[in-house]
Design a protein around this motif. Structure first.
Motif, PDB file in Angstrom:
ATOM      1  N   ALA A   1       0.834  -1.209   0.000  1.00 49.61           N
ATOM      2  CA  ALA A   1       0.000   0.000   0.000  1.00 49.61           C
ATOM      3  C   ALA A   1       0.868   1.258   0.000  1.00 49.61           C
ATOM      4  O   ALA A   1       0.583   2.221  -0.728  1.00 49.61           O
ATOM      5  N   GLU A   2       1.934   1.246   0.782  1.00 46.49           N
ATOM      6  CA  GLU A   2       2.836   2.406   0.836  1.00 46.49           C
ATOM      7  C   GLU A   2       3.512   2.631  -0.523  1.00 46.49           C
ATOM      8  O   GLU A   2       3.667   3.776  -0.965  1.00 46.49           O
ATOM      9  N   ILE A   3       3.883   1.553  -1.194  1.00 46.33           N
ATOM     10  CA  ILE A   3       4.479   1.658  -2.532  1.00 46.33           C
ATOM     11  C   ILE A   3       3.477   2.276  -3.505  1.00 46.33           C
ATOM     12  O   ILE A   3       3.818   3.183  -4.267  1.00 46.33           O
ATOM     13  N   GLY A   4       2.242   1.800  -3.480  1.00 48.83           N
ATOM     14  CA  GLY A   4       1.212   2.337  -4.365  1.00 48.83           C
ATOM     15  C   GLY A   4       0.948   3.814  -4.110  1.00 48.83           C
ATOM     16  O   GLY A   4       0.802   4.604  -5.050  1.00 48.83           O
ATOM     17  N   TYR A   5       0.890   4.194  -2.840  1.00 49.84           N
ATOM     18  CA  TYR A   5       0.657   5.598  -2.483  1.00 49.84           C
ATOM     19  C   TYR A   5       1.817   6.469  -2.963  1.00 49.84           C
ATOM     20  O   TYR A   5       1.605   7.532  -3.561  1.00 49.84           O
ATOM     21  N   ALA A   6       3.044   6.009  -2.718  1.00 56.07           N
ATOM     22  CA  ALA A   6       4.212   6.774  -3.171  1.00 56.07           C
ATOM     23  C   ALA A   6       4.206   6.916  -4.697  1.00 56.07           C
ATOM     24  O   ALA A   6       4.450   8.006  -5.223  1.00 56.07           O
ATOM     25  N   ALA A   7       3.905   5.836  -5.395  1.00 53.15           N
ATOM     26  CA  ALA A   7       3.870   5.887  -6.862  1.00 53.15           C
ATOM     27  C   ALA A   7       2.794   6.861  -7.337  1.00 53.15           C
ATOM     28  O   ALA A   7       3.014   7.617  -8.292  1.00 53.15           O
ATOM     29  N   ALA A   8       1.645   6.886  -6.657  1.00 53.35           N
ATOM     30  CA  ALA A   8       0.578   7.816  -7.038  1.00 53.35           C
ATOM     31  C   ALA A   8       0.998   9.262  -6.829  1.00 53.35           C
ATOM     32  O   ALA A   8       0.519  10.158  -7.531  1.00 53.35           O
ATOM     33  N   LEU A   9       1.910   9.482  -5.882  1.00 55.68           N
ATOM     34  CA  LEU A   9       2.430  10.836  -5.635  1.00 55.68           C
ATOM     35  C   LEU A   9       3.667  11.152  -6.470  1.00 55.68           C
ATOM     36  O   LEU A   9       4.314  12.177  -6.268  1.00 55.68           O
ATOM     37  N   ASP A  10       4.009  10.258  -7.407  1.00 54.12           N
ATOM     38  CA  ASP A  10       5.215  10.408  -8.244  1.00 54.12           C
ATOM     39  C   ASP A  10       6.492  10.449  -7.414  1.00 54.12           C
ATOM     40  O   ASP A  10       7.449  11.148  -7.762  1.00 54.12           O
ATOM     41  N   THR A  11       6.508   9.701  -6.336  1.00 54.00           N
ATOM     42  CA  THR A  11       7.694   9.589  -5.491  1.00 54.00           C
ATOM     43  C   THR A  11       8.406   8.295  -5.871  1.00 54.00           C
ATOM     44  O   THR A  11       7.801   7.225  -5.808  1.00 54.00           O
ATOM     45  N   PRO A  12       9.666   8.370  -6.298  1.00 57.18           N
ATOM     46  CA  PRO A  12      10.356   7.155  -6.726  1.00 57.18           C
ATOM     47  C   PRO A  12      10.551   6.164  -5.579  1.00 57.18           C
ATOM     48  O   PRO A  12      10.822   6.556  -4.445  1.00 57.18           O
ATOM     49  N   VAL A  13      10.416   4.876  -5.919  1.00 56.87           N
ATOM     50  CA  VAL A  13      10.547   3.794  -4.953  1.00 56.87           C
ATOM     51  C   VAL A  13      11.677   2.864  -5.385  1.00 56.87           C
ATOM     52  O   VAL A  13      11.741   2.466  -6.552  1.00 56.87           O
ATOM     53  N   VAL A  14      12.551   2.539  -4.440  1.00 54.24           N
ATOM     54  CA  VAL A  14      13.550   1.508  -4.654  1.00 54.24           C
ATOM     55  C   VAL A  14      13.124   0.336  -3.787  1.00 54.24           C
ATOM     56  O   VAL A  14      13.057   0.455  -2.564  1.00 54.24           O
ATOM     57  N   GLY A  15      12.793  -0.769  -4.437  1.00 53.79           N
ATOM     58  CA  GLY A  15      12.378  -1.972  -3.725  1.00 53.79           C
ATOM     59  C   GLY A  15      13.545  -2.928  -3.600  1.00 53.79           C
ATOM     60  O   GLY A  15      14.253  -3.179  -4.568  1.00 53.79           O
ATOM     61  N   LEU A  16      13.735  -3.452  -2.393  1.00 57.91           N
ATOM     62  CA  LEU A  16      14.845  -4.360  -2.134  1.00 57.91           C
ATOM     63  C   LEU A  16      14.328  -5.671  -1.557  1.00 57.91           C
ATOM     64  O   LEU A  16      13.648  -5.677  -0.532  1.00 57.91           O
ATOM     65  N   ARG A  17      14.660  -6.760  -2.226  1.00 55.91           N
ATOM     66  CA  ARG A  17      14.329  -8.092  -1.723  1.00 55.91           C
ATOM     67  C   ARG A  17      15.635  -8.798  -1.379  1.00 55.91           C
ATOM     68  O   ARG A  17      16.433  -9.117  -2.260  1.00 55.91           O
ATOM     69  N   MET A  18      15.847  -9.024  -0.085  1.00 58.80           N
ATOM     70  CA  MET A  18      17.034  -9.739   0.396  1.00 58.80           C
ATOM     71  C   MET A  18      16.701 -11.187   0.745  1.00 58.80           C
ATOM     72  O   MET A  18      17.588 -11.982   0.997  1.00 58.80           O
ATOM     73  N   ASP A  19      15.442 -11.514   0.770  1.00 61.02           N
ATOM     74  CA  ASP A  19      14.941 -12.850   1.088  1.00 61.02           C
ATOM     75  C   ASP A  19      15.297 -13.799  -0.059  1.00 61.02           C
ATOM     76  O   ASP A  19      15.060 -13.484  -1.222  1.00 61.02           O
ATOM     77  N   THR A  20      15.869 -14.948   0.249  1.00 62.79           N
ATOM     78  CA  THR A  20      16.315 -15.861  -0.803  1.00 62.79           C
ATOM     79  C   THR A  20      15.223 -16.799  -1.309  1.00 62.79           C
ATOM     80  O   THR A  20      15.428 -17.496  -2.304  1.00 62.79           O
ATOM     81  N   ARG A  21      14.060 -16.800  -0.647  1.00 62.27           N
ATOM     82  CA  ARG A  21      12.980 -17.669  -1.103  1.00 62.27           C
ATOM     83  C   ARG A  21      12.413 -17.158  -2.421  1.00 62.27           C
ATOM     84  O   ARG A  21      12.300 -15.951  -2.627  1.00 62.27           O
ATOM     85  N   ALA A  22      12.047 -18.087  -3.290  1.00 64.37           N
ATOM     86  CA  ALA A  22      11.438 -17.717  -4.568  1.00 64.37           C
ATOM     87  C   ALA A  22      10.019 -17.221  -4.328  1.00 64.37           C
ATOM     88  O   ALA A  22       9.278 -17.779  -3.529  1.00 64.37           O
ATOM     89  N   THR A  23       9.666 -16.157  -4.990  1.00 60.66           N
ATOM     90  CA  THR A  23       8.317 -15.591  -4.905  1.00 60.66           C
ATOM     91  C   THR A  23       8.028 -14.933  -6.247  1.00 60.66           C
ATOM     92  O   THR A  23       8.774 -15.058  -7.185  1.00 60.66           O
TER      93      THR A  23
END
Length: 185
Positions: free
Chosen positions: A119-141
């Motif tokens: 939800a926070e990512i969607g809100y930031a994107a709607a405000l044109d705020t760039p998002v850097v997403g980081l996945r450190m979890d090694t499980r496949a998803t």
């Protein structure tokens, strides 16, 4: 949308964020839900964002007044109403922090992206705020082998002008620096 973002930033900035010329980075993610996660969040994420020259906007740094409701005994009859007030205040505070942010660093770990983080990512994107997403979890998803996480979450991150990484915090800080440099031009 620019008018809404400007109004939100002006209204929320004074209430939630100390002024600074340094770029402000909202720290989205589920790390605050466990003791180990809180320790990593504080000792690594917050510290390294600060060391990179950014002002961390930390939703897990909950003001004591908001946290009081969570310490009430579960059988306390005032707990449900206190929790509802705190939940609304916390949600409003987090929205204010996102609106005041120059970028978002979102931790995407878990068997699926945390719903609050999404939800926070969607809100930031709607405000044109760039998002850097980081996945450190090694499980496949992800929805298929061409996605790191949920395809819609990835789309919003990329649409914001950000990036999705499956590396480490050092790489995320480097990419965040580039994204912020590009956003301020």
């Amino acid at each position: 949308m620019d008018g809404l973002r400007t109004a939100l930033k002006r209204r929320c900035h004074n209430a939630a964020v100390a002024p600074s010329d340094a770029p402000k980075v909202y720290l989205a993610g589920p790390l605050g839900f466990t003791a180990a996660g809180r320790a990593f969040h504080a000792s690594e994420v917050v510290r390294r964002v600060r060391e990179a020259g950014f002002v961390p906007l930390d939703p897990w740094a909950v003001p004591p007044k908001l946290a009081e409701a969570f310490t009430l005994p579960t059988d306390d009859p005032s707990r449900p109403a206190a929790l509802r007030r705190s939940n609304r205040a916390a949600g409003k505070r987090n929205a204010a922090l996102i609106a005041a942010a120059d970028a978002v660093l979102a931790i995407l770990d878990g068997t699926d992206v945390d719903s609050g983080t999404a939800a926070e990512i969607g809100y930031a994107a709607a405000l044109d705020t760039p998002v850097v997403g980081l996945r450190m979890d090694t499980r496949a998803t992800g929805d298929n082998e061409a996605t790191i996480v949920n395809l819609q979450v990835e789309w919003f991150i990329r649409a914001s002008g950000g990036h999705v990484l499956d590396t480490d915090l050092d790489d995320a800080i480097k990419v965040l620096t580039k994204v912020l440099r590009r956003a301020t031009r």
